[in-house]
Design a protein around this motif. Structure first.
Motif, PDB file in Angstrom:
ATOM      1  N   TYR A   1      -0.485 -54.325  71.069  1.00  0.00           N
ATOM      2  CA  TYR A   1       0.342 -54.827  69.968  1.00  0.00           C
ATOM      3  C   TYR A   1      -0.339 -55.954  69.201  1.00  0.00           C
ATOM      4  O   TYR A   1      -0.058 -56.176  68.030  1.00  0.00           O
ATOM      5  N   GLY A   2      -1.262 -56.647  69.887  1.00  0.00           N
ATOM      6  CA  GLY A   2      -1.905 -57.778  69.233  1.00  0.00           C
ATOM      7  C   GLY A   2      -3.139 -57.410  68.439  1.00  0.00           C
ATOM      8  O   GLY A   2      -3.569 -58.173  67.556  1.00  0.00           O
ATOM      9  N   ALA A   3      -3.745 -56.240  68.715  1.00  0.00           N
ATOM     10  CA  ALA A   3      -5.009 -55.938  68.043  1.00  0.00           C
ATOM     11  C   ALA A   3      -5.239 -54.465  67.737  1.00  0.00           C
ATOM     12  O   ALA A   3      -5.905 -54.140  66.769  1.00  0.00           O
ATOM     13  N   VAL A   4      -4.700 -53.575  68.554  1.00  0.00           N
ATOM     14  CA  VAL A   4      -5.099 -52.165  68.432  1.00  0.00           C
ATOM     15  C   VAL A   4      -4.169 -51.340  67.553  1.00  0.00           C
ATOM     16  O   VAL A   4      -4.617 -50.657  66.622  1.00  0.00           O
ATOM     17  N   LEU A   5      -2.890 -51.395  67.842  1.00  0.00           N
ATOM     18  CA  LEU A   5      -1.955 -50.476  67.194  1.00  0.00           C
ATOM     19  C   LEU A   5      -1.759 -50.773  65.711  1.00  0.00           C
ATOM     20  O   LEU A   5      -1.651 -51.933  65.312  1.00  0.00           O
ATOM     21  N   LYS A   6      -1.685 -49.703  64.913  1.00  0.00           N
ATOM     22  CA  LYS A   6      -1.212 -49.839  63.529  1.00  0.00           C
ATOM     23  C   LYS A   6       0.300 -49.661  63.572  1.00  0.00           C
ATOM     24  O   LYS A   6       0.794 -48.648  64.056  1.00  0.00           O
ATOM     25  N   PHE A   7       1.019 -50.667  63.130  1.00  0.00           N
ATOM     26  CA  PHE A   7       2.468 -50.506  63.022  1.00  0.00           C
ATOM     27  C   PHE A   7       3.003 -51.406  61.926  1.00  0.00           C
ATOM     28  O   PHE A   7       2.335 -52.334  61.476  1.00  0.00           O
ATOM     29  N   ASN A   8       4.202 -51.089  61.506  1.00  0.00           N
ATOM     30  CA  ASN A   8       4.857 -51.852  60.458  1.00  0.00           C
ATOM     31  C   ASN A   8       5.982 -52.649  61.098  1.00  0.00           C
ATOM     32  O   ASN A   8       6.980 -52.085  61.529  1.00  0.00           O
ATOM     33  N   PRO A   9       5.802 -53.981  61.191  1.00  0.00           N
ATOM     34  CA  PRO A   9       6.808 -54.782  61.910  1.00  0.00           C
ATOM     35  C   PRO A   9       8.212 -54.654  61.317  1.00  0.00           C
ATOM     36  O   PRO A   9       9.196 -54.988  61.966  1.00  0.00           O
ATOM     37  N   LYS A  10       8.275 -54.144  60.082  1.00  0.00           N
ATOM     38  CA  LYS A  10       9.598 -54.027  59.454  1.00  0.00           C
ATOM     39  C   LYS A  10      10.220 -52.655  59.665  1.00  0.00           C
ATOM     40  O   LYS A  10      11.409 -52.483  59.397  1.00  0.00           O
ATOM     41  N   ASN A  11       9.411 -51.687  60.082  1.00  0.00           N
ATOM     42  CA  ASN A  11       9.949 -50.334  60.222  1.00  0.00           C
ATOM     43  C   ASN A  11       9.355 -49.613  61.443  1.00  0.00           C
ATOM     44  O   ASN A  11       8.247 -49.102  61.392  1.00  0.00           O
ATOM     45  N   PRO A  12      10.142 -49.541  62.515  1.00  0.00           N
ATOM     46  CA  PRO A  12       9.631 -48.914  63.735  1.00  0.00           C
ATOM     47  C   PRO A  12       9.323 -47.426  63.546  1.00  0.00           C
ATOM     48  O   PRO A  12       8.577 -46.851  64.333  1.00  0.00           O
ATOM     49  N   HIS A  13       9.898 -46.804  62.514  1.00  0.00           N
ATOM     50  CA  HIS A  13       9.702 -45.366  62.316  1.00  0.00           C
ATOM     51  C   HIS A  13       8.680 -45.051  61.234  1.00  0.00           C
ATOM     52  O   HIS A  13       8.603 -43.912  60.770  1.00  0.00           O
ATOM     53  N   ASP A  14       7.904 -46.036  60.810  1.00  0.00           N
ATOM     54  CA  ASP A  14       6.905 -45.817  59.762  1.00  0.00           C
ATOM     55  C   ASP A  14       6.049 -44.583  60.090  1.00  0.00           C
ATOM     56  O   ASP A  14       5.493 -44.485  61.190  1.00  0.00           O
ATOM     57  N   SER A  15       5.948 -43.689  59.134  1.00  0.00           N
ATOM     58  CA  SER A  15       5.292 -42.403  59.433  1.00  0.00           C
ATOM     59  C   SER A  15       3.776 -42.514  59.554  1.00  0.00           C
ATOM     60  O   SER A  15       3.103 -41.546  59.862  1.00  0.00           O
ATOM     61  N   ARG A  16       3.227 -43.697  59.301  1.00  0.00           N
ATOM     62  CA  ARG A  16       1.770 -43.869  59.479  1.00  0.00           C
ATOM     63  C   ARG A  16       1.411 -44.566  60.789  1.00  0.00           C
ATOM     64  O   ARG A  16       0.244 -44.781  61.088  1.00  0.00           O
ATOM     65  N   ARG A  17       2.403 -44.928  61.558  1.00  0.00           N
ATOM     66  CA  ARG A  17       2.132 -45.758  62.739  1.00  0.00           C
ATOM     67  C   ARG A  17       1.364 -45.003  63.826  1.00  0.00           C
ATOM     68  O   ARG A  17       1.452 -43.783  63.937  1.00  0.00           O
ATOM     69  N   ASP A  18       0.633 -45.774  64.650  1.00  0.00           N
ATOM     70  CA  ASP A  18       0.131 -45.244  65.911  1.00  0.00           C
ATOM     71  C   ASP A  18       1.304 -45.212  66.889  1.00  0.00           C
ATOM     72  O   ASP A  18       2.297 -45.920  66.695  1.00  0.00           O
ATOM     73  N   LEU A  19       1.142 -44.420  67.947  1.00  0.00           N
ATOM     74  CA  LEU A  19       2.225 -44.352  68.930  1.00  0.00           C
ATOM     75  C   LEU A  19       1.736 -44.881  70.270  1.00  0.00           C
ATOM     76  O   LEU A  19       0.620 -44.581  70.694  1.00  0.00           O
ATOM     77  N   PHE A  20       2.570 -45.683  70.900  1.00  0.00           N
ATOM     78  CA  PHE A  20       2.242 -46.250  72.215  1.00  0.00           C
ATOM     79  C   PHE A  20       3.423 -46.044  73.147  1.00  0.00           C
ATOM     80  O   PHE A  20       4.566 -46.282  72.753  1.00  0.00           O
ATOM     81  N   MET A  21       3.160 -45.579  74.364  1.00  0.00           N
ATOM     82  CA  MET A  21       4.276 -45.418  75.299  1.00  0.00           C
ATOM     83  C   MET A  21       3.830 -45.594  76.741  1.00  0.00           C
ATOM     84  O   MET A  21       2.657 -45.427  77.068  1.00  0.00           O
TER      85      MET A  21
END
Ligand SMILES: Cc1ncc(C[n+]2csc(CCOP(=O)(O)OP(=O)(O)O)c2C)c(N)n1
Ligand SMILES: [Mg+2]
Lengths: 313, 271
Positions: B44-64
């Motif tokens: 979350y601090g360096a690797v993942l692409k995500f949009n802090p405002k939208n958890p469902h952003d269609s460009r995000r990486d997925l982490f589980m």
């Protein structure tokens, strides 16, 4: 009844699924080394980008289907009932139902229909396993046309679903092009004395039985339930009060299956006095043990209160 | 401040969050959660692409997490990076919480799936990676799944490892928490996994072995994985179970135990 044509129910589903997949590139079809058994090979050949072969790995098939569904695909995962949902039940529970993903578990060879392969392949417990799962819709089409209509309807529905189909050729009951909606039962024969409820391919057998009964002066109505869950309780109640006598016929263990679903409705709502206490179609959640028992009416106090109320009714 | 120093600061805070939330809940899995702090913080601090405002952003990486029992480290990291409130961590495992004992997607939008029953995450991640690949996004979106090492006793996991190789999922990265412990003992006593690296490689994966508590190692391994596009990558992350609390480090007895309030107070001082 006039038995015009005999056709495979599963081929009806596969034909409908091919059409649905042509119409929507987000319809994905998975198989665990059983594509020809399900009639999915045509889909594999024509739409390879929407087809996924997972090998003989039904547990993984459900996990992959859940992952595909999370990315916007409607995933149809095919196998035999004995292996899906019977082998991979917990994957279905966790990754599909609790995770609320649009995965469709499509299974043939249900009931006794894989007859010569023997008991190892005859799924007589699958309705019970499927019916107990929250969120899961449970279906069993009666003939080719109904199964064919079912596939595109499921492609447009977001709910996790299990479709149970017998293998083999069965007489056409419904005309080609018939509509399918999740929920409503179908009245397929009128009668004055008694009503028979059934589901799946057994419908045609029951229609035959009703014909024979007619000769013995027993006039039987027949209602086919393509949807086992959510059950068409309105029809069950109406029929219960109209006829007073209900017979259920299913190719499944009496315990936990279609007849049990009907019995639960009749006993609880209409004909008999019955009070059932338990967890009602829901999952648990985090909390203390005592809190959860209380929330679901299973602590001593709640149980006493429910019984007292029942005794006054 | 260098990137590593920045991440180390976050990790220290995540570690404290993990300890406190477990002590407040009174139950949960301490060893695995503490050992994975660097991995999840790096994500979350360096690797993942995500949009802090939208958890469902269609460009995000997925982490589980396939090993859903280490949920506290995920929740504490989400809080550390402002995706949920830190105050919410106190609700872990309480009635009505979004922070279920094991992660539930339908309860919290930042979660990609529901996990807890072991062995199911790799297949789901593979399904996600396959959808992305077939949609033509494989070089833009990555799917990361963490699995426990004991979790790899599950046959389902190996079905999925075989499948991901067959589909040549270059956008799938599996991080194995190789802490050497599981519920009832050391992994090599309960069910030997070695040679794990060779096993996974023989299935057709690219395999790297790293120190899973080192940010340099984690970031470097992810970079290498991104450049391998024709097959999935497994990063065997050698972590220390219970990392940061010397008296429990490496001790399998802490797999499924939460610290007491006294232990929390004592250990927060040394962290
Ligand atoms: C299918 C399944 N079986 C058993 C369990 C109980 N369980 C939870 S964690 C665990 C051990 C897992 O070991 P590992 O993945 O190494 O996790 P760690 O102890 O390192 O955190 C077990 C047996 C479970 N959650 N799911
Ligand atoms: Mg472990």
């Amino acid at each position: 009844m006039a038995k015009s044509t005999l056709r495979e129910i599963r081929h009806g589903f596969a034909d409908g699924l091919l059409e649905a997949a042509r119409a929507d590139s987000n319809v994905y079809v998975l198989s665990a080394d059983l594509s020809s058994s399900l009639g999915f090979d045509k889909i594999a050949a024509e739409l390879p980008n929407q087809y996924v072969e997972v090998g003989v790995a039904e547990q993984n098939m459900i996990c992959v289907a859940s992952g595909l569904a999370h990315m916007g695909k409607t995933a149809f995962a095919g196998s035999y009932s004995m292996f899906s949902p019977c082998r991979n039940w917990e994957q279905i529970r966790t990754t599909v139902c609790l995770n609320r993903q649009p995965v469709k578990i499509i299974s043939s060879h249900s009931g006794f229909s894989d007859a010569s392969d023997g008991a190892t392949h005859q799924a007589l417990e699958d309705i019970a396993l499927a019916r107990v799962l929250p969120e899961l819709v449970v279906l069993s089409p009666a003939d080719y046309a109904e199964a064919r209509a079912m596939a595109p309807a499921l492609a447009k529905d977001r709910r996790p679903t299990y479709v149970r189909m017998q293998r083999g050729k069965f007489p056409d009951i419904f005309p080609d092009g018939i509509e399918f909606k999740i929920g409503p039962a179908r009245h397929i024969r009128d009668g004055k004395d008694v009503v028979i409820f059934t589901t799946g391919s057994m419908a045609s057998t029951v229609l035959d039985a009703a014909e024979i009964l007619e000769k013995s002066k027993i006039s039987a109505a027949v209602v086919h339930f393509p949807t086992i869950k959510p059950l068409d309780e309105k029809t069950v109640r109406e029929m219960a009060s109209k006829y007073g006598r209900i017979i259920t016929v299913e190719e499944h263990q009496i315990a936990g299956g279609f007849g049990s679903a009907i019995a639960e409705t009749i006993a609880e709502k209409q004909l008999a006095r019955l009070c059932r206490i338990g967890v009602r179609d829901s999952f648990g959640e985090s909390g203390s043990y005592e809190e959860l028992l209380k929330k679901h009416g299973l602590d001593t106090k709640s149980i006493v209160a429910q019984i007292k109320k029942f005794m006054l009714e | 401040m260098s990137e590593i120093t920045r991440l180390e600061k976050h990790a220290a805070s995540v570690r404290r969050g993990v300890l406190s939330m477990l002590a407040t809940a009174g139950s949960g899995h301490t060893a695995g959660s503490l050992g994975l702090v660097e991995v999840v913080t790096a994500m979350y601090g360096a690797v993942l692409k995500f949009n802090p405002k939208n958890p469902h952003d269609s460009r995000r990486d997925l982490f589980m997490l396939s090993n859903g029992h280490v949920a506290p480290v995920l929740y504490a990291t989400l809080a550390e990076f402002g995706l949920i409130l830190k105050s919410e961590l106190r609700t872990l495992r309480k009635l009505g919480t979004r922070l279920q004992g094991h992660p539930e997607r339908t309860k919290l939008a930042w979660l990609e799936t529901t996990s807890g029953p072991l062995g199911e995450g790799i297949g789901q991640a593979a399904g996600m990676a396959l959808a992305i690949k077939r949609d033509g996004q494989a070089l833009k979106r990555f799917v990361y799944v963490v699995t426990g090492d004991g979790e790899l006793d599950e046959g389902n996991a190996w079905e999925s490892i075989m499948f991901a190789a067959d589909q040549r999922l270059g956008n799938l990265i599996m991080i194995v928490d190789r802490n050497g412990i599981q519920l009832s003992g050391d992994t090599e006593n309960v069910m030997p996994l070695e040679n794990l690296s060779e096993k996974i490689a023989s299935f057709g994966w690219n395999v790297q072995e790293i120190n899973g508590n080192s940010f340099e190692d984690i970031l470097n391994a992810v970079k290498i994985a991104h450049d391998i596009t024709d097959r999935p990558t497994a990063i065997i992350a050698h972590t220390t179970a219970g990392k940061g609390v010397e008296e429990i480090e490496g001790d399998w007895h802490w797999h499924g135990k939460a610290p007491s309030k006294e232990q929390e107070a004592k250990w927060l001082k040394v962290l």
